[in-house]
Design an enzyme around this catalytic site. Structure first.
Site, PDB file in Angstrom:
ATOM      1  N   HIS A 115       0.566  -1.381  -0.044  1.00 58.70           N
ATOM      2  CA  HIS A 115      -0.262   0.191  -0.263  1.00 58.70           C
ATOM      3  C   HIS A 115       0.792   1.340  -0.102  1.00 58.70           C
ATOM      4  O   HIS A 115       0.194   2.278  -0.262  1.00 58.70           O
ATOM      5  CB  HIS A 115      -0.899   0.343   1.103  1.00 58.70           C
ATOM      6  CG  HIS A 115      -2.071   0.451   0.980  1.00 58.70           C
ATOM      7  ND1 HIS A 115      -3.430   0.274   1.808  1.00 58.70           N
ATOM      8  CD2 HIS A 115      -2.398   1.628  -0.241  1.00 58.70           C
ATOM      9  CE1 HIS A 115      -4.768   1.002   0.847  1.00 58.70           C
ATOM     10  NE2 HIS A 115      -3.789   1.731  -0.363  1.00 58.70           N
ATOM     11  N   ASP A 143      -9.386  -0.414   4.350  1.00 65.35           N
ATOM     12  CA  ASP A 143      -8.394  -1.075   4.632  1.00 65.35           C
ATOM     13  C   ASP A 143      -9.040  -1.227   5.877  1.00 65.35           C
ATOM     14  O   ASP A 143      -9.561  -0.861   6.369  1.00 65.35           O
ATOM     15  CB  ASP A 143      -7.680  -0.423   4.789  1.00 65.35           C
ATOM     16  CG  ASP A 143      -6.653  -0.436   4.551  1.00 65.35           C
ATOM     17  OD1 ASP A 143      -6.018  -1.361   5.896  1.00 65.35           O
ATOM     18  OD2 ASP A 143      -5.031  -0.197   3.879  1.00 65.35           O
ATOM     19  N   HIS A 145      -6.940  -1.446   7.926  1.00 61.91           N
ATOM     20  CA  HIS A 145      -6.041  -0.524   8.820  1.00 61.91           C
ATOM     21  C   HIS A 145      -5.762   1.100   8.327  1.00 61.91           C
ATOM     22  O   HIS A 145      -6.179   1.380   7.266  1.00 61.91           O
ATOM     23  CB  HIS A 145      -4.552  -0.748   8.333  1.00 61.91           C
ATOM     24  CG  HIS A 145      -4.258  -2.316   8.725  1.00 61.91           C
ATOM     25  ND1 HIS A 145      -3.763  -3.255   7.863  1.00 61.91           N
ATOM     26  CD2 HIS A 145      -4.012  -2.869  10.002  1.00 61.91           C
ATOM     27  CE1 HIS A 145      -3.491  -4.514   8.495  1.00 61.91           C
ATOM     28  NE2 HIS A 145      -3.852  -4.317   9.585  1.00 61.91           N
ATOM     29  N   HIS A 160       4.218   1.173   4.052  1.00 60.94           N
ATOM     30  CA  HIS A 160       3.113   0.469   3.182  1.00 60.94           C
ATOM     31  C   HIS A 160       1.961   1.246   5.021  1.00 60.94           C
ATOM     32  O   HIS A 160       0.928   1.250   4.693  1.00 60.94           O
ATOM     33  CB  HIS A 160       3.045  -0.529   3.323  1.00 60.94           C
ATOM     34  CG  HIS A 160       2.450  -1.528   4.143  1.00 60.94           C
ATOM     35  ND1 HIS A 160       2.035  -2.428   4.742  1.00 60.94           N
ATOM     36  CD2 HIS A 160       2.960  -1.170   5.597  1.00 60.94           C
ATOM     37  CE1 HIS A 160       2.268  -3.728   5.148  1.00 60.94           C
ATOM     38  NE2 HIS A 160       3.069  -3.059   6.008  1.00 60.94           N
ATOM     39  N   ASP A 249      -7.720  -2.044  -0.210  1.00 62.31           N
ATOM     40  CA  ASP A 249      -6.291  -2.415  -0.014  1.00 62.31           C
ATOM     41  C   ASP A 249      -7.358  -4.030   0.323  1.00 62.31           C
ATOM     42  O   ASP A 249      -8.436  -4.468   2.106  1.00 62.31           O
ATOM     43  CB  ASP A 249      -6.209  -2.541   1.629  1.00 62.31           C
ATOM     44  CG  ASP A 249      -5.137  -2.861   2.513  1.00 62.31           C
ATOM     45  OD1 ASP A 249      -4.742  -4.662   2.051  1.00 62.31           O
ATOM     46  OD2 ASP A 249      -4.111  -2.390   2.287  1.00 62.31           O
ATOM     47  N   ASP A 251      -6.834  -6.649   2.590  1.00 66.37           N
ATOM     48  CA  ASP A 251      -7.002  -7.159   3.350  1.00 66.37           C
ATOM     49  C   ASP A 251      -7.891  -5.731   4.203  1.00 66.37           C
ATOM     50  O   ASP A 251      -8.305  -7.210   5.605  1.00 66.37           O
ATOM     51  CB  ASP A 251      -5.521  -6.764   4.375  1.00 66.37           C
ATOM     52  CG  ASP A 251      -5.921  -5.357   5.492  1.00 66.37           C
ATOM     53  OD1 ASP A 251      -6.276  -4.675   5.278  1.00 66.37           O
ATOM     54  OD2 ASP A 251      -4.293  -4.713   5.651  1.00 66.37           O
ATOM     55  N   GLU A 294      -1.785  -5.017  -2.305  1.00 63.18           N
ATOM     56  CA  GLU A 294      -1.570  -6.412  -0.914  1.00 63.18           C
ATOM     57  C   GLU A 294      -2.067  -7.663  -0.878  1.00 63.18           C
ATOM     58  O   GLU A 294      -2.047  -8.328  -0.266  1.00 63.18           O
ATOM     59  CB  GLU A 294      -2.450  -6.095   0.836  1.00 63.18           C
ATOM     60  CG  GLU A 294      -1.588  -4.561   1.001  1.00 63.18           C
ATOM     61  CD  GLU A 294      -0.044  -4.263   1.611  1.00 63.18           C
ATOM     62  OE1 GLU A 294       0.173  -5.158   1.844  1.00 63.18           O
ATOM     63  OE2 GLU A 294       0.557  -3.163   2.132  1.00 63.18           O
TER      64      GLU A 294
HETATM   65 MN   LIG Z   1      -3.199  -0.512   3.698  1.00 68.03          MN
END
Ligand SMILES: [Mn+2]
Length: 324
Positions: A115, A143, A145, A160, A249, A251, A294
């Site tokens: 990222h 995301d 995060h 990232h 992302d 994730d 990612e």
């Molecule tokens: Mn990210």
């Protein structure tokens, strides 16, 4: 498959012209393999799906960029950042690639990579939108995060986890070889940033989000209101007259469906919630750029094809594919 319905784009001269940038870069974090994602997505048929099913005319230079020729020979840690010169050099080159596609009125699709590459993509889109449309862009960051650590608040030093800090100007650096190349017209406004899917936020990041009044919809908000209402609120915050860059992302999706990623966090979006976010953003007609980052096919080999499929699906949905 059915052909895509026509959503009139508000900020692009044609719905059909797309510039694709494939970025095989993993230097914003420490796990190898995320650089193989663009090829895995392309081998899964993504370009064909865009051209044949969604009628896009894809401009692609046919290469996964690894930028080996511009890698610094030495790259010691600086202000707690790992590989600062490498990430800076790559994102600077990428920024120019994205800018050129966006300036010519193409939708820009960037396949990462980790990222950290969003420092390049968002800065390129932001500058092009200012010049071509006279507008500030909004960024929707999907995301687990927040990726808004400054070098000083970051525990890991992995860049990232910092792209949003550099893009908003919350982190700055004078040295041109370490992100000092980022100019004001390449930055984004914290008031035009919206997060969706957050669930693993560092203490320092929580403070930053609060202090700057940054709009964020965590998994708690999605549980409470449902994804439909969250998307209404997120898009309402941005408004209908703003070009949107979606930075997705993988994730954000629960590891049940997308396990092959560097920093998986349980309790995430369902596969459908991920697609739904992309569908809602597509429906606005305001989307001008998308990052998919990612995906790491070398982690959780068993789940790699599921993760790649999830990634392809998100891209198709963001580009106007619909269930009916
Ligand atoms: Mn990210």
């Amino acid at each position: 498959m059915t052909s895509a319905p026509t959503v009139q784009p508000k900020f692009l001269p044609s719905r059909h012209d797309l510039g694709l940038v494939a970025v095989g870069f993993s230097g914003g974090q420490t796990k190898a393999g995320v650089d193989a994602a663009p090829m895995a997505l392309i081998e899964a048929g993504l370009i064909q799906q865009l051209e044949e099913d969604l009628d896009f005319s894809v401009t692609y230079d046919g290469q996964v960029h690894s930028y080996t020729d511009i890698m610094p020979k030495e790259d010691p840690d600086y202000r707690n950042m790992k590989k600062p010169r490498a990430v800076s050099a790559v994102t600077r080159a990428l920024s120019q690639q994205v800018y050129e596609h966006a300036k010519s009125g193409k939708f820009v699709l960037t396949l990462g990579g980790d990222h950290s590459i969003a420092i390049g993509t968002v800065s390129g889109t932001a500058k092009a939108a200012r010049e071509r449309l006279g507008k500030e862009i909004a960024v929707i960051w999907v995301d687990a995060h927040a990726d808004i650590n400054t070098p000083e608040t970051s525990g890991s030093g992995n860049i990232h986890g910092m792209p949003v800090a550099f893009l908003t100007g919350l982190a700055t650096e004078k040295d041109e070889d370490i992100f000092g190349w980022i100019q004001d017209d390449q930055r984004i406004n914290v008031k035009k940033l919206v997060y969706i899917g957050l669930r693993d936020i560092d203490r320092g990041e929580k403070k930053i989000l609060k202090e700057h009044g940054i709009k964020a919809f965590s998994m708690h908000d999605i549980d409470k209101h449902g994804i439909g209402r969250v998307m209404d609120m997120a898009l309402g915050w941005i408004g209908s007259d703003t070009p949107i860059h979606l930075s997705f992302d993988v994730d954000a999706i629960d590891p049940m469906w997308a396990p092959s990623t560097g920093t998986p966090v349980r309790g995430g979006l369902t596969l459908r919630e991920g697609d739904f976010i992309a569908e809602c953003v597509a429906e606005t007609g305001s989307l001008i750029a998308l990052d998919l980052v990612e995906v790491n096919p070398s982690l959780d080999i068993k789940g790699a094809s599921d993760t790649v499929r999830a990634g392809c699906s998100i891209v198709r949905c963001a580009l106007g594919d619909t269930l009916l």
